[in-house]
Design an enzyme around this catalytic site. Sequence first.
Site, PDB file in Angstrom:
ATOM      1  N   SER A   1     -10.686 -73.430  -8.235  1.00 53.39           N
ATOM      2  CA  SER A   1     -10.509 -72.356  -7.256  1.00 53.39           C
ATOM      3  C   SER A   1      -9.469 -72.787  -6.239  1.00 53.39           C
ATOM      4  O   SER A   1      -9.287 -73.990  -5.981  1.00 53.39           O
ATOM      5  CB  SER A   1     -11.829 -72.054  -6.530  1.00 53.39           C
ATOM      6  OG  SER A   1     -11.618 -71.205  -5.419  1.00 53.39           O
TER       7      SER A   1
ATOM      8  N   VAL B   1     -26.262 -74.682 -17.612  1.00 54.51           N
ATOM      9  CA  VAL B   1     -25.231 -75.724 -17.568  1.00 54.51           C
ATOM     10  C   VAL B   1     -25.609 -76.874 -16.640  1.00 54.51           C
ATOM     11  O   VAL B   1     -25.038 -77.965 -16.740  1.00 54.51           O
ATOM     12  CB  VAL B   1     -23.861 -75.157 -17.144  1.00 54.51           C
ATOM     13  CG1 VAL B   1     -23.340 -74.160 -18.167  1.00 54.51           C
ATOM     14  CG2 VAL B   1     -23.913 -74.540 -15.743  1.00 54.51           C
TER      15      VAL B   1
ATOM     16  N   ILE C   1     -10.156 -62.849  -6.926  1.00 57.36           N
ATOM     17  CA  ILE C   1     -10.148 -62.098  -8.185  1.00 57.36           C
ATOM     18  C   ILE C   1     -11.260 -61.055  -8.155  1.00 57.36           C
ATOM     19  O   ILE C   1     -12.373 -61.333  -7.703  1.00 57.36           O
ATOM     20  CB  ILE C   1     -10.375 -63.043  -9.384  1.00 57.36           C
ATOM     21  CG1 ILE C   1      -9.349 -64.186  -9.395  1.00 57.36           C
ATOM     22  CG2 ILE C   1     -10.342 -62.262 -10.698  1.00 57.36           C
ATOM     23  CD1 ILE C   1      -7.917 -63.765  -9.614  1.00 57.36           C
TER      24      ILE C   1
ATOM     25  N   SER D   1     -20.867 -64.525 -19.088  1.00 56.79           N
ATOM     26  CA  SER D   1     -21.378 -63.238 -18.617  1.00 56.79           C
ATOM     27  C   SER D   1     -20.712 -62.788 -17.319  1.00 56.79           C
ATOM     28  O   SER D   1     -20.859 -61.638 -16.916  1.00 56.79           O
ATOM     29  CB  SER D   1     -22.894 -63.319 -18.406  1.00 56.79           C
ATOM     30  OG  SER D   1     -23.209 -64.275 -17.409  1.00 56.79           O
TER      31      SER D   1
ATOM     32  N   GLY E   1     -20.216 -69.620 -18.674  1.00 55.04           N
ATOM     33  CA  GLY E   1     -20.129 -68.533 -17.701  1.00 55.04           C
ATOM     34  C   GLY E   1     -19.589 -67.263 -18.311  1.00 55.04           C
ATOM     35  O   GLY E   1     -18.927 -66.466 -17.639  1.00 55.04           O
TER      36      GLY E   1
ATOM     37  N   TYR F   1     -18.831 -75.279  -1.988  1.00 53.03           N
ATOM     38  CA  TYR F   1     -18.023 -74.703  -3.070  1.00 53.03           C
ATOM     39  C   TYR F   1     -16.679 -75.419  -3.184  1.00 53.03           C
ATOM     40  O   TYR F   1     -16.238 -75.772  -4.287  1.00 53.03           O
ATOM     41  CB  TYR F   1     -17.826 -73.215  -2.803  1.00 53.03           C
ATOM     42  CG  TYR F   1     -17.088 -72.466  -3.885  1.00 53.03           C
ATOM     43  CD1 TYR F   1     -17.721 -72.148  -5.082  1.00 53.03           C
ATOM     44  CD2 TYR F   1     -15.775 -72.043  -3.700  1.00 53.03           C
ATOM     45  CE1 TYR F   1     -17.060 -71.445  -6.075  1.00 53.03           C
ATOM     46  CE2 TYR F   1     -15.101 -71.337  -4.682  1.00 53.03           C
ATOM     47  CZ  TYR F   1     -15.746 -71.043  -5.866  1.00 53.03           C
ATOM     48  OH  TYR F   1     -15.087 -70.343  -6.858  1.00 53.03           O
ATOM     49  N   SER F   2     -16.025 -75.647  -2.038  1.00 54.65           N
ATOM     50  CA  SER F   2     -14.735 -76.326  -2.052  1.00 54.65           C
ATOM     51  C   SER F   2     -14.863 -77.739  -2.589  1.00 54.65           C
ATOM     52  O   SER F   2     -14.012 -78.216  -3.355  1.00 54.65           O
ATOM     53  CB  SER F   2     -14.134 -76.354  -0.641  1.00 54.65           C
ATOM     54  OG  SER F   2     -13.865 -75.047  -0.177  1.00 54.65           O
ATOM     55  N   ALA F   3     -15.936 -78.435  -2.203  1.00 49.97           N
ATOM     56  CA  ALA F   3     -16.160 -79.790  -2.705  1.00 49.97           C
ATOM     57  C   ALA F   3     -16.343 -79.781  -4.218  1.00 49.97           C
ATOM     58  O   ALA F   3     -15.792 -80.633  -4.934  1.00 49.97           O
ATOM     59  CB  ALA F   3     -17.383 -80.404  -2.028  1.00 49.97           C
ATOM     60  N   SER F   4     -17.106 -78.822  -4.723  1.00 45.48           N
ATOM     61  CA  SER F   4     -17.360 -78.764  -6.163  1.00 45.48           C
ATOM     62  C   SER F   4     -16.082 -78.462  -6.935  1.00 45.48           C
ATOM     63  O   SER F   4     -15.822 -79.049  -7.991  1.00 45.48           O
ATOM     64  CB  SER F   4     -18.431 -77.715  -6.475  1.00 45.48           C
ATOM     65  OG  SER F   4     -17.973 -76.399  -6.225  1.00 45.48           O
TER      66      SER F   4
END
Length: 244
Positions: free
Chosen positions: A143, A64, A189, A14, A12, A156-159
């Site tokens: 995160s 990835v 951020i 970039s 990641g 997203y939270s699960a990942s």
Amino acid sequence: MENKNKSILITGASGSIGLAISKKVITNGYDAVMCYNKNDSFIDDIKNYSKGYDVNIRFLKLDVSNRDEAKNILLKDIEENSAYYGIVLSSGITMDNSFPAMSGEEWDKVIDINLKSFYNIVNPLVMPMIRNKKGGRIIAISSVSGIIGNRGQVNYSASKAGLIGAVKSLAIELGKRNITVNCIAPGIIESEMINDEIIEHAKNMIALKRIGKPDDVANLVNFLLSDEANYITKQVISVDGGMF
């Protein structure tokens, strides 16, 4: 320089956080191996930045979430240049939606890039790191959403929560090899994904009343890569300004 000839792989690279991490790695004398997928606009910036430092830099274009592609490219790079001392996993995406409306694609793509990539990247690199017998560092960017959850981010939270579990287990397995494994959990951020509305809303939940900068995350990565952090492993460290 103590970091001479130690190479750090950054996925990641970039993105805002990945770019800040890459620059911090170069500043501190590590060789930087930067992975990206489609966005190569950062490459000229990094090339110019690195001119003032006695380091080697390389760029690996890979997906990835593509297991075979990632493995083949990474192992070829190791064969040509030796094992990495550090691995920093900073690739990730969001595809926010309320869970009842979330499509299978939105679920799968976020899990594939944010969580499955942990296996795709780290698995082929662990044995070369062990055989190198010089210890090592593995750092995953999780995160705050993976700790406390967030509306509209079940995928997203699960990942990101999955990354935390993976890191804690791998830290136990690799501890005797002098390889530390840790998680960083950023809060809000500055990045291309953050707008003024999000910032104003978020400030009310942050003790420091401001959002973070990519360098705030990169500074912690730099510390965890250093010898000063050699007794820190299996940890999840938040960089969130005191979110509540």
